[in-house]
Design an enzyme around this catalytic site. Sequence first.
Site, PDB file in Angstrom:
ATOM      1  N   HIS A 192      -2.532   2.037  -7.384  1.00  0.00           N
ATOM      2  CA  HIS A 192      -3.550   1.001  -6.613  1.00  0.00           C
ATOM      3  C   HIS A 192      -3.422   0.781  -5.185  1.00  0.00           C
ATOM      4  CE1 HIS A 192       0.065  -1.385  -6.238  1.00  0.00           C
ATOM      5  NE2 HIS A 192      -0.677  -1.944  -5.299  1.00  0.00           N
TER       6      HIS A 192
HETATM    7  C1  UD1 Z   1      -3.118  -6.298  -2.767  1.00  0.00           C
HETATM    8  C2  UD1 Z   1      -2.013  -5.967  -1.616  1.00  0.00           C
HETATM    9  C3  UD1 Z   1      -0.984  -4.888  -1.936  1.00  0.00           C
HETATM   10  C4  UD1 Z   1      -0.605  -5.367  -3.266  1.00  0.00           C
HETATM   11  C5  UD1 Z   1      -1.611  -5.356  -4.469  1.00  0.00           C
HETATM   12  C6  UD1 Z   1      -0.949  -5.912  -5.704  1.00  0.00           C
HETATM   13  C7  UD1 Z   1      -3.414  -6.539   0.678  1.00  0.00           C
HETATM   14  C8  UD1 Z   1      -3.458  -5.770   1.966  1.00  0.00           C
HETATM   15  N1  UD1 Z   1      -2.802  -5.410  -0.226  1.00  0.00           N
HETATM   16  O1  UD1 Z   1      -3.792  -4.863  -2.772  1.00  0.00           O
HETATM   17  O2  UD1 Z   1       0.102  -5.059  -1.082  1.00  0.00           O
HETATM   18  O3  UD1 Z   1       0.471  -4.223  -3.642  1.00  0.00           O
HETATM   19  O4  UD1 Z   1      -2.512  -6.432  -4.164  1.00  0.00           O
HETATM   20  O5  UD1 Z   1      -1.816  -5.663  -6.792  1.00  0.00           O
HETATM   21  O6  UD1 Z   1      -2.977  -7.644   0.701  1.00  0.00           O
HETATM   22  N2  UD1 Z   1      -9.941  -6.774  -7.177  1.00  0.00           N
HETATM   23  C9  UD1 Z   1     -10.708  -7.092  -8.586  1.00  0.00           C
HETATM   24  N3  UD1 Z   1     -10.107  -8.255  -9.113  1.00  0.00           N
HETATM   25  C10 UD1 Z   1      -9.189  -9.026  -8.790  1.00  0.00           C
HETATM   26  C11 UD1 Z   1      -8.533  -8.520  -7.522  1.00  0.00           C
HETATM   27  C12 UD1 Z   1      -9.135  -7.306  -7.058  1.00  0.00           C
HETATM   28  O7  UD1 Z   1     -11.819  -6.458  -8.859  1.00  0.00           O
HETATM   29  O8  UD1 Z   1      -8.619  -9.931  -9.307  1.00  0.00           O
HETATM   30  C13 UD1 Z   1     -10.622  -5.405  -6.720  1.00  0.00           C
HETATM   31  C14 UD1 Z   1     -11.740  -5.873  -5.758  1.00  0.00           C
HETATM   32  O9  UD1 Z   1     -12.526  -4.709  -5.710  1.00  0.00           O
HETATM   33  C15 UD1 Z   1     -11.007  -5.754  -4.373  1.00  0.00           C
HETATM   34  C16 UD1 Z   1     -10.104  -4.510  -4.544  1.00  0.00           C
HETATM   35  O10 UD1 Z   1      -9.644  -4.818  -6.313  1.00  0.00           O
HETATM   36  O11 UD1 Z   1     -11.674  -5.295  -3.117  1.00  0.00           O
HETATM   37  C17 UD1 Z   1      -8.755  -4.664  -3.790  1.00  0.00           C
HETATM   38  O12 UD1 Z   1      -7.829  -6.187  -3.943  1.00  0.00           O
HETATM   39  P1  UD1 Z   1      -7.192  -6.523  -2.701  1.00  0.00           P
HETATM   40  O13 UD1 Z   1      -6.571  -7.919  -3.227  1.00  0.00           O
HETATM   41  O14 UD1 Z   1      -8.049  -6.531  -1.426  1.00  0.00           O
HETATM   42  O15 UD1 Z   1      -6.136  -5.509  -2.544  1.00  0.00           O
HETATM   43  P2  UD1 Z   1      -5.218  -4.802  -3.756  1.00  0.00           P
HETATM   44  O16 UD1 Z   1      -5.596  -3.602  -3.621  1.00  0.00           O
HETATM   45  O17 UD1 Z   1      -5.244  -5.597  -4.962  1.00  0.00           O
HETATM   46  N1  UDP Z   2       2.263  -5.263 -13.618  1.00  0.00           N
HETATM   47  C1  UDP Z   2       1.490  -5.871 -14.651  1.00  0.00           C
HETATM   48  N2  UDP Z   2       0.456  -5.393 -15.246  1.00  0.00           N
HETATM   49  C2  UDP Z   2      -0.047  -4.196 -14.939  1.00  0.00           C
HETATM   50  C3  UDP Z   2       0.604  -3.450 -13.715  1.00  0.00           C
HETATM   51  C4  UDP Z   2       1.648  -4.140 -13.134  1.00  0.00           C
HETATM   52  O1  UDP Z   2       2.133  -7.060 -15.170  1.00  0.00           O
HETATM   53  O2  UDP Z   2      -0.798  -3.824 -15.341  1.00  0.00           O
HETATM   54  C5  UDP Z   2       3.497  -5.981 -12.755  1.00  0.00           C
HETATM   55  C6  UDP Z   2       4.474  -5.015 -12.653  1.00  0.00           C
HETATM   56  O3  UDP Z   2       5.276  -5.030 -13.842  1.00  0.00           O
HETATM   57  C7  UDP Z   2       5.253  -5.617 -11.335  1.00  0.00           C
HETATM   58  C8  UDP Z   2       3.845  -6.131 -10.595  1.00  0.00           C
HETATM   59  O4  UDP Z   2       2.891  -6.170 -11.575  1.00  0.00           O
HETATM   60  O5  UDP Z   2       5.976  -6.833 -11.712  1.00  0.00           O
HETATM   61  C9  UDP Z   2       3.774  -5.368  -9.790  1.00  0.00           C
HETATM   62  O6  UDP Z   2       2.570  -5.338  -8.883  1.00  0.00           O
HETATM   63  P1  UDP Z   2       1.435  -4.192  -8.161  1.00  0.00           P
HETATM   64  O7  UDP Z   2       1.998  -2.798  -8.661  1.00  0.00           O
HETATM   65  O8  UDP Z   2       0.154  -4.559  -8.543  1.00  0.00           O
HETATM   66  O9  UDP Z   2       1.926  -4.905  -6.732  1.00  0.00           O
HETATM   67  P2  UDP Z   2       3.024  -4.113  -5.666  1.00  0.00           P
HETATM   68  O10 UDP Z   2       4.315  -4.326  -6.488  1.00  0.00           O
HETATM   69  O11 UDP Z   2       2.840  -2.571  -5.465  1.00  0.00           O
HETATM   70  O12 UDP Z   2       2.990  -4.840  -4.428  1.00  0.00           O
END
Ligand code: UD1
Ligand code: UDP
Length: 360
Positions: A202
């Site tokens: 991601h």
């Molecule tokens: C965010 C965090 C990242 C973390 C990740 C965990 C920042 C800059 N990044 O990244 O550090 O590792 O969360 O998963 O804060 N979207 C949906 N539904 C949702 C959420 C997101 O469709 O419920 C889609 C949207 O298109 C959005 C994109 O995902 O634009 C990115 O979401 P965003 O929260 O901005 O960043 P993450 O990539 O999730």
């Molecule tokens: N996770 C989850 N379901 C998924 C993918 C990740 O429950 O489909 C959990 C994972 O086990 C961990 C956390 O989400 O506890 C990690 O989140 P993510 O990878 O989105 O973010 P990061 O840790 O890189 O910030």
Amino acid sequence: MKILTVAGTRPQLVKVAAVSRELRKEFTEVLVNTGQHYDYNMAGIFFDQLNIPKPDYDLGVGSMSHATQTANMMIKIEEVVNKEKPDAVVVYGDTNSTLAGALVSSKLHIPVFHIEAGLRSFNKRMPEEINRVMTDHVSELLFAPTDLAVENLNNENITINVHQIGDVMYDAVIYNMDIAEQNHSLQDMQLTSKSFILGTIHRAENTDDEARMTAIVNAFLDLDTKVFLPLHPRTKSKLASYNLLSKLENASNIILSEPVSYLEMLLLEKHASAIVTDSGGVQKEAYFAKVPCYTLRDQTEWLETVETGWNQLVDPVKENLTILINSFVEKDYKENLYGDGRAGYKISQLIKEYFSSNLH
Ligand code: UD1
Ligand code: UDP
């Protein structure tokens, strides 16, 4: 004493579940959900499954550009902090929700307590690196998961009120593993133990780069094992825009899934033969599960897992994932690399000490 917690992404909810349980034994906690993640399988399911208390405030911010998202959160968090007048604000990790909570509170002279302080990739192109550096520098109490994190803080002249307490995600795994095994089975996911590789992607550095995503998809297609891929919504939409989603959908060795719940994820991690990821949390969970991990990034904040030999950084464009996975040799496993599973308890006790030595 009143603590206001700000969180809003999937990994933060896992951490909140582990820490709130301890904080609420000692303090009044006001929970603010920024709504940075909002799909049920990215947020709601974590509240339900992990028994996270219902948020006192749902800010409903959602997805936007970095500046708009962070600014909208800040405006709303400021209103809540002014109304609640907490004694401290707790933030987690390195997301935009973390930065927004930290900036608002420090400017209102409310002490910020940062959980997962001191992590560094030394790559300022990562939004997370900017968020964590800024947050650490305005925090009053810094809870570092590792000695390396403490060292990183010291190198930036942050030496006061820094505590190495281990990793709260280890608390979460210990608390939830039995619950996961009682409530879910691999059979429900049509899988058998050690017969599949688990993949999660991601990070912006992968998803926003078409050449890297193409290389990652080709690497998954080439693997001679089944690959279970729960897709982050960001990844799904990027794959579709690069015309790569249908390649995965049509591949006989790929099982595509919506994001799975945390309890299902723990089972998948435990029974995978290998894990391929760019997630911070999943790298550590692979280590806790004693499963070899391949991290598709140029740096990691969790260097200890690499040093033990259980995690390997892989450039998907230049390296062959199949060869790397097939040549894994089991290494010595160091127990308690990330603490003893009582990080949440230690945090609550250190906060108590902080308040008693800084009595208003
Ligand atoms: C965010 C965090 C990242 C973390 C990740 C965990 C920042 C800059 N990044 O990244 O550090 O590792 O969360 O998963 O804060 N979207 C949906 N539904 C949702 C959420 C997101 O469709 O419920 C889609 C949207 O298109 C959005 C994109 O995902 O634009 C990115 O979401 P965003 O929260 O901005 O960043 P993450 O990539 O999730
Ligand atoms: N996770 C989850 N379901 C998924 C993918 C990740 O429950 O489909 C959990 C994972 O086990 C961990 C956390 O989400 O506890 C990690 O989140 P993510 O990878 O989105 O973010 P990061 O840790 O890189 O910030």
